[in-house]
Design a protein around this motif. Structure first.
Motif, PDB file in Angstrom:
ATOM      1  N   TYR A  68      -4.616  -8.870  -3.196  1.00  0.00           N
ATOM      2  CA  TYR A  68      -5.763  -8.108  -3.131  1.00  0.00           C
ATOM      3  C   TYR A  68      -5.019  -6.514  -3.152  1.00  0.00           C
ATOM      4  CZ  TYR A  68      -8.930 -11.789  -2.468  1.00  0.00           C
ATOM      5  OH  TYR A  68      -9.662 -12.998  -2.595  1.00  0.00           O
ATOM      6  N   PRO A  69      -4.160  -6.256  -2.265  1.00  0.00           N
ATOM      7  CA  PRO A  69      -3.557  -5.178  -2.283  1.00  0.00           C
ATOM      8  C   PRO A  69      -2.577  -4.771  -3.598  1.00  0.00           C
ATOM      9  CG  PRO A  69      -2.349  -6.305  -0.697  1.00  0.00           C
ATOM     10  CD  PRO A  69      -3.496  -7.197  -1.082  1.00  0.00           C
ATOM     11  N   ASP A  74      -5.067  -3.489  -5.700  1.00  0.00           N
ATOM     12  CA  ASP A  74      -5.655  -2.129  -5.312  1.00  0.00           C
ATOM     13  C   ASP A  74      -4.549  -1.073  -6.112  1.00  0.00           C
ATOM     14  OD1 ASP A  74      -7.908  -3.096  -4.167  1.00  0.00           O
ATOM     15  OD2 ASP A  74      -6.812  -3.051  -2.237  1.00  0.00           O
ATOM     16  N   ALA A 116      -8.940   3.162  -3.263  1.00  0.00           N
ATOM     17  CA  ALA A 116      -8.450   1.870  -3.196  1.00  0.00           C
ATOM     18  C   ALA A 116      -7.338   1.317  -2.290  1.00  0.00           C
ATOM     19  CB  ALA A 116      -8.176   1.365  -4.771  1.00  0.00           C
ATOM     20  N   LYS A 137       0.732  -1.453   0.030  1.00  0.00           N
ATOM     21  CA  LYS A 137       0.032   0.054   0.045  1.00  0.00           C
ATOM     22  C   LYS A 137       0.862   1.171   0.035  1.00  0.00           C
ATOM     23  CE  LYS A 137      -4.063  -1.682   2.196  1.00  0.00           C
ATOM     24  NZ  LYS A 137      -4.786  -1.734   3.317  1.00  0.00           N
ATOM     25  N   SER A 165      -7.143   2.556   0.715  1.00  0.00           N
ATOM     26  CA  SER A 165      -7.470   2.823   2.068  1.00  0.00           C
ATOM     27  C   SER A 165      -8.176   1.905   2.821  1.00  0.00           C
ATOM     28  CB  SER A 165      -8.193   4.004   2.035  1.00  0.00           C
ATOM     29  OG  SER A 165      -9.426   3.945   1.297  1.00  0.00           O
ATOM     30  N   LYS A 166      -8.215   0.588   2.122  1.00  0.00           N
ATOM     31  CA  LYS A 166      -8.956  -0.468   2.721  1.00  0.00           C
ATOM     32  C   LYS A 166      -8.178  -0.938   3.883  1.00  0.00           C
ATOM     33  CE  LYS A 166     -10.667  -1.882  -1.768  1.00  0.00           C
ATOM     34  NZ  LYS A 166     -10.583  -3.118  -2.735  1.00  0.00           N
TER      35      LYS A 166
END
Length: 312
Positions: free
Chosen positions: A269-270, A273, A111, A99, A113-114
């Motif tokens: 997933y990240p 993102d 996207a 991230k 900031s999850k």
């Protein structure tokens, strides 16, 4: 003219960041698999070294064996959970790093900031390992011959002292004979020296006459030692059986692969993102370029038309 270098730079950064994420992900997965395999192999090879339960007495030997088997299996399962916890922490750190890498290149985006919930990892119910492990206890497990070949019986040490202090009395000779029979359990180089007095005594006395008493005492000594060592012998024997069955199942490798695969799945997933954030940025700049190109085309048309009017 100012947008095209920005777009080209974004495309280049996107490719570079994606490659970095993929390489870092694979390095982490391999690291987790290697560490898990090493840790589980160590645990499996040493689970029987320390008895997991208190000795309940000779009358409860078989129940002790059953409970010990379950306790040893639980030690293996607990070590798997430790490996999973380590993987959770390492994966959480990797998610944060991905991230931050995205934010560094594209800035704060929705996207990125999850919130990552590491407790959701390895949430699938595990198979009951106890149902797959047999490790049945038998009478042959009352004595650990493999262990004796590596470590001499404790009675040998006292017998050796008795041998050196005894001369011709029958008690001393009996203990000496016990040491002679058990000497095959220790290396030859260390066994020869203590038996020099025994060879001299044997020449002077009738060994045949003392054979039966000696054999009886040897049997009693071995029996006493067997009972004394049961709290340690049973866990060692069962641990070997469990280790063999786990090896047949490919248990260590399968868990290392499973933990690595779970980390790889989570890190997708990240990574996605970050790609989405790059894609959103590229699409925004591309739309802006298209708007400029549209206005440029209209301006060129109007300029041409006005030029024709002026010339006419």
């Amino acid at each position: 003219d100012s947008l095209m270098p920005e777009i080209d730079s974004s495309v280049s950064e996107y490719a570079s960041v994606s490659e970095t994420i993929e390489k870092d992900t694979e390095r982490l997965v391999i690291k987790l698999q290697t560490e898990t395999e090493q840790q589980l192999n160590t645990v499996v090879s040493e689970i029987g070294e320390q008895p997991p339960l208190e000795w309940p007495g000779l009358s409860n030997t078989f129940q002790y064996a059953h409970d010990t088997r379950d306790a040893l299996v639980q030690r293996v399962l607990s070590s798997v959970e430790v490996c999973e916890d380590n993987a959770r922490e390492a994966t959480a750190s990797a998610v944060s790093a991905i991230k931050q890498l995205g934010i560094l290149h594209v800035g704060e985006k929705p996207a990125l900031s999850k919130v990552f919930n590491k407790s959701a990892m390895f949430s699938r119910k595990r198979d009951n390992l106890s149902k797959h492990i047999q490790a049945e206890f038998g009478l042959g497990d009352l004595l650990d011959f493999g262990y004796l070949l590596e470590r001499p019986l404790p009675v040998l040490q006292s017998s050796k002292a008795a041998l050196l202090s005894s001369q011709t009395n029958s008690t001393g000779l009996t203990v000496t004979a016990l040491s002679l029979i058990a000497s095959s359990l220790v290396p030859i180089s260390t066994a020869l020296a203590p038996f020099a007095p025994l060879i001299k005594v044997a020449k002077e006395l009738d060994i045949k006459r003392l054979f039966i008493p000696t054999l009886a005492l040897v049997s009693i000594a071995i029996g006493a030692y067997t009972v004394h060592e049961l709290p340690r012998t049973i866990p060692r024997r069962l641990a070997r059986k469990i280790a063999f069955e786990l090896d047949e199942m490919g248990y260590v490798r399968s868990n290392a692969t499973r933990i690595g695969a779970e980390a790889r799945k989570v890190l997708r997933y990240p990574a996605q993102d970050v790609r989405s954030a790059f894609q959103s940025q590229l699409e925004s700049r591309t739309r802006q370029r298209e708007e400029y190109e549209k206005h440029l085309s209209q301006a060129e048309y109007m300029l041409k038309a006005l030029t024709e009017i002026e010339d006419g």
